[in-house]
Design an enzyme around this catalytic site. Sequence first.
Site, PDB file in Angstrom:
ATOM      1  N   LYS A   1     -23.186  22.898 -63.897  1.00 48.92           N
ATOM      2  CA  LYS A   1     -22.550  22.052 -64.738  1.00 48.92           C
ATOM      3  C   LYS A   1     -22.023  20.873 -63.847  1.00 48.92           C
ATOM      4  CE  LYS A   1     -18.152  24.171 -65.009  1.00 48.92           C
ATOM      5  NZ  LYS A   1     -17.031  24.710 -65.834  1.00 48.92           N
TER       6      LYS A   1
ATOM      7  N   LYS B   1     -14.943  33.309 -44.105  1.00 48.54           N
ATOM      8  CA  LYS B   1     -14.261  32.562 -45.192  1.00 48.54           C
ATOM      9  C   LYS B   1     -12.763  32.630 -44.851  1.00 48.54           C
ATOM     10  CE  LYS B   1     -15.704  33.511 -49.708  1.00 48.54           C
ATOM     11  NZ  LYS B   1     -15.877  34.107 -50.912  1.00 48.54           N
TER      12      LYS B   1
ATOM     13  N   GLU C   1      -9.563  36.503 -66.765  1.00 48.73           N
ATOM     14  CA  GLU C   1      -9.137  35.084 -66.498  1.00 48.73           C
ATOM     15  C   GLU C   1     -10.198  34.258 -67.150  1.00 48.73           C
ATOM     16  OE1 GLU C   1      -6.829  33.592 -64.475  1.00 48.73           O
ATOM     17  OE2 GLU C   1      -7.789  32.085 -65.820  1.00 48.73           O
TER      18      GLU C   1
ATOM     19  N   GLY D   1     -25.318  28.264 -67.895  1.00 47.95           N
ATOM     20  CA  GLY D   1     -25.804  28.918 -66.552  1.00 47.95           C
ATOM     21  C   GLY D   1     -24.388  29.239 -65.923  1.00 47.95           C
TER      22      GLY D   1
ATOM     23  N   CYS E   1     -20.640  33.218 -65.000  1.00 50.91           N
ATOM     24  CA  CYS E   1     -20.128  34.112 -66.137  1.00 50.91           C
ATOM     25  C   CYS E   1     -20.783  34.361 -67.493  1.00 50.91           C
ATOM     26  CB  CYS E   1     -18.807  33.353 -66.665  1.00 50.91           C
ATOM     27  SG  CYS E   1     -17.416  33.579 -65.230  1.00 50.91           S
TER      28      CYS E   1
ATOM     29  N   LYS F   1     -12.319  39.197 -73.239  1.00 51.04           N
ATOM     30  CA  LYS F   1     -13.007  38.561 -72.543  1.00 51.04           C
ATOM     31  C   LYS F   1     -14.258  38.122 -72.703  1.00 51.04           C
ATOM     32  CE  LYS F   1     -14.319  36.555 -68.465  1.00 51.04           C
ATOM     33  NZ  LYS F   1     -13.687  35.426 -67.676  1.00 51.04           N
TER      34      LYS F   1
ATOM     35  N   ALA G   1     -26.108  20.231 -76.967  1.00 53.21           N
ATOM     36  CA  ALA G   1     -27.299  20.591 -76.776  1.00 53.21           C
ATOM     37  C   ALA G   1     -27.592  20.430 -75.428  1.00 53.21           C
ATOM     38  CB  ALA G   1     -28.213  20.424 -77.739  1.00 53.21           C
TER      39      ALA G   1
HETATM   40  C1  UDX Z   1     -17.063  29.955 -68.469  1.00 48.29           C
HETATM   41  C2  UDX Z   1     -16.047  30.153 -69.717  1.00 48.29           C
HETATM   42  O1  UDX Z   1     -15.846  28.681 -70.265  1.00 48.29           O
HETATM   43  C3  UDX Z   1     -14.553  30.358 -68.925  1.00 48.29           C
HETATM   44  O2  UDX Z   1     -13.616  30.619 -69.798  1.00 48.29           O
HETATM   45  C4  UDX Z   1     -14.910  31.825 -68.202  1.00 48.29           C
HETATM   46  O3  UDX Z   1     -13.581  32.035 -67.848  1.00 48.29           O
HETATM   47  C5  UDX Z   1     -16.137  31.881 -67.437  1.00 48.29           C
HETATM   48  O4  UDX Z   1     -17.296  31.025 -67.971  1.00 48.29           O
HETATM   49  P1  UDX Z   1     -17.801  28.391 -66.535  1.00 48.29           P
HETATM   50  O5  UDX Z   1     -18.831  29.284 -66.318  1.00 48.29           O
HETATM   51  O6  UDX Z   1     -17.016  27.796 -65.513  1.00 48.29           O
HETATM   52  O7  UDX Z   1     -16.666  28.991 -67.625  1.00 48.29           O
HETATM   53  O8  UDX Z   1     -18.249  27.016 -67.187  1.00 48.29           O
HETATM   54  P2  UDX Z   1     -18.351  26.308 -68.737  1.00 48.29           P
HETATM   55  O9  UDX Z   1     -17.538  24.991 -68.770  1.00 48.29           O
HETATM   56  O10 UDX Z   1     -18.035  26.994 -69.779  1.00 48.29           O
HETATM   57  O11 UDX Z   1     -19.987  26.087 -69.090  1.00 48.29           O
HETATM   58  C6  UDX Z   1     -20.753  27.014 -68.992  1.00 48.29           C
HETATM   59  C7  UDX Z   1     -22.287  26.600 -69.180  1.00 48.29           C
HETATM   60  O12 UDX Z   1     -22.452  26.181 -70.583  1.00 48.29           O
HETATM   61  C8  UDX Z   1     -22.613  25.560 -68.408  1.00 48.29           C
HETATM   62  O13 UDX Z   1     -24.081  25.647 -67.822  1.00 48.29           O
HETATM   63  C9  UDX Z   1     -22.580  24.053 -69.296  1.00 48.29           C
HETATM   64  O14 UDX Z   1     -23.545  23.093 -68.867  1.00 48.29           O
HETATM   65  C10 UDX Z   1     -23.021  24.683 -70.495  1.00 48.29           C
HETATM   66  N1  UDX Z   1     -22.550  24.298 -71.762  1.00 48.29           N
HETATM   67  C11 UDX Z   1     -21.267  23.923 -72.002  1.00 48.29           C
HETATM   68  C12 UDX Z   1     -23.418  23.546 -72.650  1.00 48.29           C
HETATM   69  O15 UDX Z   1     -24.737  23.533 -72.454  1.00 48.29           O
HETATM   70  N2  UDX Z   1     -23.274  23.119 -73.678  1.00 48.29           N
HETATM   71  C13 UDX Z   1     -21.832  22.684 -74.150  1.00 48.29           C
HETATM   72  O16 UDX Z   1     -21.403  22.277 -75.110  1.00 48.29           O
HETATM   73  C14 UDX Z   1     -20.716  23.435 -73.223  1.00 48.29           C
END
Ligand code: UDX
Length: 425
Positions: A320, A35, A149, A257, A260, A204, A252
């Site tokens: 996502k 890396k 974060e 996933g 986090c 957090k 919905a």
């Molecule tokens: C998340 C938090 O948003 C962020 O603040 C934290 O630091 C890390 O975790 P991330 O995991 O990158 O970030 O993705 P996020 O955009 O929050 O989406 C998380 C999941 O929720 C995805 O699988 C997304 O598809 C799902 N999701 C999100 C839904 O199913 N519906 C929604 O309305 C929003």
Amino acid sequence: MEICVIGAGYVGLTSSVIFARLGHKVNCVDKDADKIKKLQEGSVTIFEPGLEKLLVSFNRNMSFSTNIEKAIEKAEVILIAVGTPPLPDGEADLQYVNEVIQTIASLIYSHKTIITKSTVPIGTNDKLVQMLLDLEVKRERFNVVSNPEFLREGSAVFDMLHPDKIVVGLEENDKESLFTMKQLYYGIDAPFIVTSLKGAEMIKYASNSFLATKISFMNEMARICDTFNVDIMDIAEAIGTDPRIGSHFLKAGIGYGGSCFPKDLKSLIHTAQKHDLVPKLLMATEEVNQTQVDIYMDKLTSHIPNLSNKNCTVLGLSFKPNTDDTRSSPAIKLINKLVEQGANVHSYDPKAIYEQKNVIQHHHVMDAIKEADCVIITTDWNEFLHLDWKKIKKNMRGNLILDARNLLNKITIEKHGLRYVGVGR
Ligand code: UDX
């Protein structure tokens, strides 16, 4: 400022690049030599919009190495951004954080501000302070700061440059670190929320749990909508206009996933249970999420009862859009269930790769769709909004489109003689 960032994952790498852009001298270290080599050559190891460009533009302020000793020696600020993956019982595994503290302890010869960016259970930073003292680091030589974060994958650069807040958790008698944190983030326009070490850790977890709960709530509403033939999209639009609810995170779909939400929820549940609490709401959030994929499988088998040797095309692998990350991706969960039921699975994703011997991954959507009995949209990539449905209909063997993200326009799909199935629509 001279900063040493430990860990070149999503958070560590993005933080390094942003702090370099803010004018600091950043040395990012990681144990993974491959890396580091790639980063030294100017190529980013993850797909994150805008990151590579910034890495190249500000490389004069950045260096990458595996030599943690040297990096720590020079730094005034040490940022810990190593992984805290879940153990089988949901507890966060702190072995990497602990290892880093052990290493740092033997290398502190001048004052260091040690900032924890990794998501760690409530009380961890207090323990890190104690660990350093136990390792005989002089009290006046360090301060520990919790600085969680909130960046989202896929928009990590934007989120770090435009955060809605900067959370700073301080030790009880720490008068100096807030000043250091303000210097560190100088140039970023966001309010500082100052609290205790434990307060920052809890912020957090509360933030991610709330968002995950919002999603599971909408997924539960979608199940009810299905029963009454009501469109969940109308519900989301209407309730989202109420500022007390807010319009975000009301989509919905097949569930949340990523690296986090699933991990942090499990960890908070574990922490609560360890202290004899029953976090019923959090457990329900998780339960809805875990069973969401089954809802789609049931929908699929209600149209195609026997999936054995049926061609199922899965569009989307990442958890996502705008990321190649497949960690805890509901798309992968669904694929595994399809394989279990004997389906021939074909997949396509604009960025992500999932290597499984029973899944054929294609480089073009149309190749993945050829002779398909059903097409399942599992990630809401923008690209899937612009598919040629006329051509798809011609190339498919069956006619079922299962929209597991409620992304598509039902009328458009049906206009082409295809059968549209969403959730709660
Ligand atoms: C998340 C938090 O948003 C962020 O603040 C934290 O630091 C890390 O975790 P991330 O995991 O990158 O970030 O993705 P996020 O955009 O929050 O989406 C998380 C999941 O929720 C995805 O699988 C997304 O598809 C799902 N999701 C999100 C839904 O199913 N519906 C929604 O309305 C929003």
